[in-house]
Design a protein around this motif. Structure first.
Motif, PDB file in Angstrom:
ATOM      1  N   SER A   6       1.120  -0.854  -0.541  1.00 51.45           N
ATOM      2  CA  SER A   6      -0.172  -0.110  -0.267  1.00 51.45           C
ATOM      3  C   SER A   6       0.726   1.739   0.533  1.00 51.45           C
ATOM      4  N   ASP A  59      -5.993  -0.708  -4.494  1.00 46.69           N
ATOM      5  CA  ASP A  59      -5.958  -1.643  -3.196  1.00 46.69           C
ATOM      6  C   ASP A  59      -6.455  -2.434  -2.619  1.00 46.69           C
ATOM      7  N   GLU A  60      -6.639  -3.812  -2.692  1.00 46.06           N
ATOM      8  CA  GLU A  60      -6.981  -5.065  -2.995  1.00 46.06           C
ATOM      9  C   GLU A  60      -8.395  -4.700  -3.490  1.00 46.06           C
TER      10      GLU A  60
HETATM   11 MG   LIG Z   1      -1.724  -3.017   2.492  1.00 45.65          MG
END
Ligand SMILES: [Mg+2]
Ligand SMILES: Nc1ncnc2c1ncn2[C@@H]1O[C@H](COP(=O)(O)OP(=O)(O)OP(=O)(O)O)[C@@H](O)[C@H]1O
Length: 240
Positions: free
Chosen positions: A50, A171-172
């Motif tokens: 991240s 992000d995810e």
């Molecule tokens: Mg992360």
């Protein structure tokens, strides 16, 4: 047209905090991403995925190293120029969708265009086009609470697409979805990538990473390994 790679990271470091409390989250990331790639970033929790995405998204600045976007050294830009770069070229999708409640899907998707000073007709037209890209035109007037998790994530993707960015950063994006919904999102990202957008996504699931062309494995603030997935090999060799 330049021959520069889209994204180049050279020796990127990131340290949070100072003195004895300082923590080096990134220890020298070298990574080149070409236009048209679909990259899955994988790695253990805390390995710096991240942190790297935030730097790539111009949401945070590195402590050291060089980040070039379309050949431009991002550190040499001031804050305003960086936010222009972000709004012109990048689209973001987050794990938690981040949609406004009690606001229709269409209005959520229109939001980024408000900042561009576009009029209502232009905004509506662009938002409907983006909703069409994710197959949600029939749901345009529904609010997030009336949509499934998968549909909400597709609205969030439409919102990221509405400015027609060069790069989609996710992000995810399937972190809150069951595997069937996750596969739908992967197929959508794959199709968008086929239409020309460069996709960078973080995922914890090998099954989802397999939809990408390139897998970048992080470990302990460094790139451990870069792999070209079977999907990419199949696409490169073309139909038999
Ligand atoms: Mg992360
Ligand atoms: N703002 C911050 N202040 C201090 N430390 C931070 C900050 N942001 C991240 N870190 C630390 O940097 C390291 C890398 O964090 P990062 O969020 O990049 O990990 P990640 O690979 O995305 O992990 P996850 O898979 O859990 O999301 C972690 O040890 C984290 O605690």
């Amino acid at each position: 047209m330049t021959a520069e790679p889209l994204i180049q990271l050279e020796g990127i470091t990131k340290t949070f905090g100072n003195g004895a409390a300082a923590f080096q989250a990134l220890k020298g990331i070298d990574l080149t991403i070409e236009r048209g790639d679909f990259v899955a970033i994988m790695g253990p929790s805390g390995s710096g995925k991240s942190t790297t995405m935030n730097i790539l998204g111009c949401l945070d600045v590195p402590t050291g190293g060089v980040f070039r976007f379309r050949g431009v050294e991002v550190q040499k830009l001031d804050r305003d120029q960086r936010s222009l770069l972000r709004r012109r070229y990048l689209g973001f999708v987050f794990q938690g969708f981040n949609l406004l409640a009690r606001t229709t899907a269409l209005e959520n998707v229109e939001l980024p265009l408000l900042y561009r000073g576009e009029n209502k007709t232009q905004r509506r037209e662009s938002a409907l086009r983006a909703l069409d890209q994710v197959g949600l035109v029939p749901w345009a007037s529904h609010s997030p609470s009336e949509l499934s998790g998968g549909q909400q994530q597709r609205v969030a993707i439409a919102r990221a697409l509405v400015t027609q960015p060069d790069v989609l950063l996710a992000d995810e994006p399937t972190g809150n979805l069951d595997s069937e919904r996750s596969v739908e999102i992967m197929l959508l990202l794959q199709r968008l990538n086929g239409e020309g957008i460069t996709v960078l996504m973080v995922t914890h699931e090998e099954e989802m990473a397999a939809y990408a062309k390139t897998i970048v494995r992080f470990r302990d603030g460094q790139v451990e390994r870069i792999e070209h997935s079977a999907t990419a090999l199949a696409q490169a060799s073309g139909p038999a």
